[in-house]
Design a protein around this motif. Structure first.
Motif, PDB file in Angstrom:
ATOM      1  N   LEU A 211       0.750  -1.150  -0.002  1.00 42.72           N
ATOM      2  CA  LEU A 211      -0.044  -0.089  -0.195  1.00 42.72           C
ATOM      3  C   LEU A 211       0.927   1.123  -0.173  1.00 42.72           C
ATOM      4  O   LEU A 211       0.478   2.279  -0.670  1.00 42.72           O
ATOM      5  CB  LEU A 211      -1.071  -0.012   1.185  1.00 42.72           C
ATOM      6  CG  LEU A 211      -2.160  -1.022   1.289  1.00 42.72           C
ATOM      7  CD1 LEU A 211      -2.743  -1.064   2.418  1.00 42.72           C
ATOM      8  CD2 LEU A 211      -2.976  -0.759   0.074  1.00 42.72           C
ATOM      9  N   ILE A 215       0.083   4.078  -3.124  1.00 45.24           N
ATOM     10  CA  ILE A 215      -0.163   5.302  -3.102  1.00 45.24           C
ATOM     11  C   ILE A 215       0.612   6.335  -3.800  1.00 45.24           C
ATOM     12  O   ILE A 215       0.320   7.434  -4.283  1.00 45.24           O
ATOM     13  CB  ILE A 215      -0.385   5.839  -1.434  1.00 45.24           C
ATOM     14  CG1 ILE A 215       0.813   5.784  -0.709  1.00 45.24           C
ATOM     15  CG2 ILE A 215      -1.438   4.942  -0.735  1.00 45.24           C
ATOM     16  CD1 ILE A 215       0.879   6.261   0.540  1.00 45.24           C
ATOM     17  N   PRO A 219      -2.247   6.112  -7.083  1.00 45.20           N
ATOM     18  CA  PRO A 219      -3.036   6.394  -5.622  1.00 45.20           C
ATOM     19  C   PRO A 219      -4.581   6.057  -6.045  1.00 45.20           C
ATOM     20  O   PRO A 219      -5.270   6.031  -5.186  1.00 45.20           O
ATOM     21  CB  PRO A 219      -2.704   7.903  -5.689  1.00 45.20           C
ATOM     22  CG  PRO A 219      -2.093   8.329  -6.881  1.00 45.20           C
ATOM     23  CD  PRO A 219      -1.497   7.159  -7.511  1.00 45.20           C
ATOM     24  N   ILE A 222      -6.576   2.508  -5.126  1.00 48.98           N
ATOM     25  CA  ILE A 222      -6.938   2.467  -3.965  1.00 48.98           C
ATOM     26  C   ILE A 222      -8.618   2.899  -3.643  1.00 48.98           C
ATOM     27  O   ILE A 222      -9.593   2.296  -3.304  1.00 48.98           O
ATOM     28  CB  ILE A 222      -6.309   2.920  -2.800  1.00 48.98           C
ATOM     29  CG1 ILE A 222      -4.768   2.234  -2.861  1.00 48.98           C
ATOM     30  CG2 ILE A 222      -7.051   2.888  -1.375  1.00 48.98           C
ATOM     31  CD1 ILE A 222      -3.889   2.882  -1.986  1.00 48.98           C
ATOM     32  N   THR A 223      -8.875   4.113  -4.073  1.00 46.94           N
ATOM     33  CA  THR A 223     -10.169   4.530  -4.045  1.00 46.94           C
ATOM     34  C   THR A 223     -10.889   4.046  -4.718  1.00 46.94           C
ATOM     35  O   THR A 223     -12.196   3.800  -4.395  1.00 46.94           O
ATOM     36  CB  THR A 223     -10.030   6.216  -4.372  1.00 46.94           C
ATOM     37  OG1 THR A 223      -9.181   6.812  -3.539  1.00 46.94           O
ATOM     38  CG2 THR A 223     -11.545   6.930  -4.073  1.00 46.94           C
ATOM     39  N   GLU A 229     -10.631   7.013   0.718  1.00 51.16           N
ATOM     40  CA  GLU A 229      -9.910   8.109   0.355  1.00 51.16           C
ATOM     41  C   GLU A 229      -8.783   8.238   0.946  1.00 51.16           C
ATOM     42  O   GLU A 229      -8.440   7.645   2.131  1.00 51.16           O
ATOM     43  CB  GLU A 229     -10.553   9.533   0.774  1.00 51.16           C
ATOM     44  CG  GLU A 229     -11.842   9.761   0.109  1.00 51.16           C
ATOM     45  CD  GLU A 229     -11.921   9.812  -1.289  1.00 51.16           C
ATOM     46  OE1 GLU A 229     -10.927  10.406  -1.541  1.00 51.16           O
ATOM     47  OE2 GLU A 229     -12.912   9.541  -2.115  1.00 51.16           O
ATOM     48  N   ILE A 230      -7.419   8.606   0.440  1.00 46.69           N
ATOM     49  CA  ILE A 230      -6.289   8.472   0.746  1.00 46.69           C
ATOM     50  C   ILE A 230      -5.620   9.745   1.089  1.00 46.69           C
ATOM     51  O   ILE A 230      -4.273   9.968   1.808  1.00 46.69           O
ATOM     52  CB  ILE A 230      -5.147   7.811  -0.421  1.00 46.69           C
ATOM     53  CG1 ILE A 230      -5.140   8.602  -1.510  1.00 46.69           C
ATOM     54  CG2 ILE A 230      -5.746   6.564  -0.486  1.00 46.69           C
ATOM     55  CD1 ILE A 230      -3.941   8.037  -2.603  1.00 46.69           C
ATOM     56  N   GLU A 231      -6.027  10.929   0.722  1.00 46.86           N
ATOM     57  CA  GLU A 231      -5.691  12.314   0.818  1.00 46.86           C
ATOM     58  C   GLU A 231      -5.481  12.589   2.452  1.00 46.86           C
ATOM     59  O   GLU A 231      -6.345  12.301   3.325  1.00 46.86           O
ATOM     60  CB  GLU A 231      -6.216  13.461   0.231  1.00 46.86           C
ATOM     61  CG  GLU A 231      -5.637  14.803   0.378  1.00 46.86           C
ATOM     62  CD  GLU A 231      -6.584  15.782  -0.559  1.00 46.86           C
ATOM     63  OE1 GLU A 231      -6.188  16.855  -0.640  1.00 46.86           O
ATOM     64  OE2 GLU A 231      -7.735  15.455  -1.188  1.00 46.86           O
ATOM     65  N   LYS A 233      -3.925  10.842   4.637  1.00 47.70           N
ATOM     66  CA  LYS A 233      -3.780   9.814   5.471  1.00 47.70           C
ATOM     67  C   LYS A 233      -2.791   8.958   5.569  1.00 47.70           C
ATOM     68  O   LYS A 233      -1.895   9.191   4.612  1.00 47.70           O
ATOM     69  CB  LYS A 233      -5.041   8.712   4.931  1.00 47.70           C
ATOM     70  CG  LYS A 233      -6.252   9.519   5.187  1.00 47.70           C
ATOM     71  CD  LYS A 233      -7.567   8.473   4.989  1.00 47.70           C
ATOM     72  CE  LYS A 233      -8.899   9.149   5.023  1.00 47.70           C
ATOM     73  NZ  LYS A 233     -10.007   8.220   4.807  1.00 47.70           N
ATOM     74  N   VAL A 235      -0.475   5.390   5.731  1.00 51.16           N
ATOM     75  CA  VAL A 235      -0.692   4.178   5.232  1.00 51.16           C
ATOM     76  C   VAL A 235      -1.499   3.293   6.379  1.00 51.16           C
ATOM     77  O   VAL A 235      -2.279   2.496   5.739  1.00 51.16           O
ATOM     78  CB  VAL A 235       0.717   3.319   4.869  1.00 51.16           C
ATOM     79  CG1 VAL A 235       0.684   2.137   4.412  1.00 51.16           C
ATOM     80  CG2 VAL A 235       1.643   4.257   3.917  1.00 51.16           C
ATOM     81  N   ILE A 238      -5.102   4.153   5.989  1.00 51.75           N
ATOM     82  CA  ILE A 238      -5.420   3.712   4.465  1.00 51.75           C
ATOM     83  C   ILE A 238      -5.820   1.973   4.812  1.00 51.75           C
ATOM     84  O   ILE A 238      -7.151   1.765   4.396  1.00 51.75           O
ATOM     85  CB  ILE A 238      -4.736   3.977   3.537  1.00 51.75           C
ATOM     86  CG1 ILE A 238      -4.513   5.476   3.158  1.00 51.75           C
ATOM     87  CG2 ILE A 238      -5.054   3.107   2.073  1.00 51.75           C
ATOM     88  CD1 ILE A 238      -3.622   5.919   2.187  1.00 51.75           C
TER      89      ILE A 238
END
Length: 284
Positions: A211, A215, A219, A222-223, A229-231, A233, A235, A238
């Motif tokens: 992961l 990202i 990126p 994942i979403t 959402e990864i912004e 965040k 690892v 996530i």
């Protein structure tokens, strides 16, 4: 994730490399199968040196799992190094038809010398690769039938097999790892694609590392796949978000990292995360 403590070179691979050294004299060249998602990690430099007295053709397999731009970039990268490489998709009808022509081109001078002497010799190729790159699937595609044993576990082919075709003979060999992997990142890539035995790893640690790479290089995967959402965040956040979305929880509401991790790694291996190249333009 540090792989220094991992023993990835079991005893049967030592025997396999010795067998390949002994049998290379029977072959005109080597067809070495690479996984397009991690082509540089898949190279077995130790084996290349042992078989250096024969020409090598590299087959960039599973090209359907990376983008066309990444595929073209990798091919051009090899070309700049003077390495002959062709692309293939072993699971698609006709996806390997260019391999024979490329192999004949690689041996064109030898073929012409034989013709001048009135010799019409069947070409023999040793087919090699690290485990789980689709080597046996490529052979089956070339044969048009199921001629080599295929499986989704690292190291299914344990002994040599000769396969006779029209004008060619192929020597299928066991998937063989290099005796040591000095690049930890390449070791991880081999683990992600299933070239290393899954039992060697803590899948939670492996997924965490995966992961962390994902990202950076893909990126949106994942979403799009998990709705997480990864912004801004970490690892871990996530990873825990994926656990929630997939319902991977244990009694008391704790996260089942292992179950979620196996699912994420399987999604990558099966192409469900989209076209992802671990060693493409973004990393080379």
């Amino acid at each position: 994730m540090d792989l220094e403590h991992i023993q990835w070179f079991p005893g049967h691979m030592t025997k396999a490399m010795r067998m390949m050294e002994e049998n290379i004299k029977l072959c005109d060249g080597v067809i070495f199968v690479l996984d397009a998602r991690a082509p540089f990690a898949c190279r077995n430099v130790t084996l290349e040196k042992k078989l250096a007295n024969r020409p090598f053709l590299y087959v960039l397999n599973k090209c359907d799992l990376i983008s066309e731009s990444e595929r073209d970039y990798i091919v051009s990268y090899f070309a700049k190094e003077g390495i002959k490489v062709v692309t293939s998709v072993g699971t698609v009808a006709g996806g390997c038809k260019n391999i024979f022509n490329a192999f004949k081109e690689l041996l064109s001078e030898k073929i012409e010398r034989n013709k001048a002497k009135g010799i019409n010799k069947t070409l023999r190729a040793m087919v090699a690769g690290v485990p789980n790159t689709g080597k046996s699937t490529v052979i089956n595609a070339l044969c048009g039938k199921k001629a080599a044993m295929v499986g989704d576990k690292a190291g299914v082919t344990r002994g040599k097999q000769w396969i006779r075709l029209d004008g060619f003979e192929l020597l299928d060999t066991p998937g063989t790892m290099p005796p040591q992997i000095d690049n930890n990142l390449y070791g991880l890539h081999l683990a992600y694609i299933g070239s290393l035995n899954d039992n060697l790893f803590d899948v939670s640690d492996l997924c965490f590392s995966f992961l962390g790479e994902l990202i950076k290089i893909a990126p949106t995967a994942i979403t799009e796949r998990y709705g997480v959402e990864i912004e801004d965040k970490t690892v871990l956040e996530i990873y825990e978000g994926i656990c929630k979305r997939k319902g991977c929880l244990v009694k008391g509401g704790d996260y089942d990292y292992e179950r979620a991790g196996r699912s994420v790694i399987d999604d990558f291996r099966k192409g469900r995360l989209g076209k992802i190249c671990l060693e493409g333009k973004a990393t080379l």
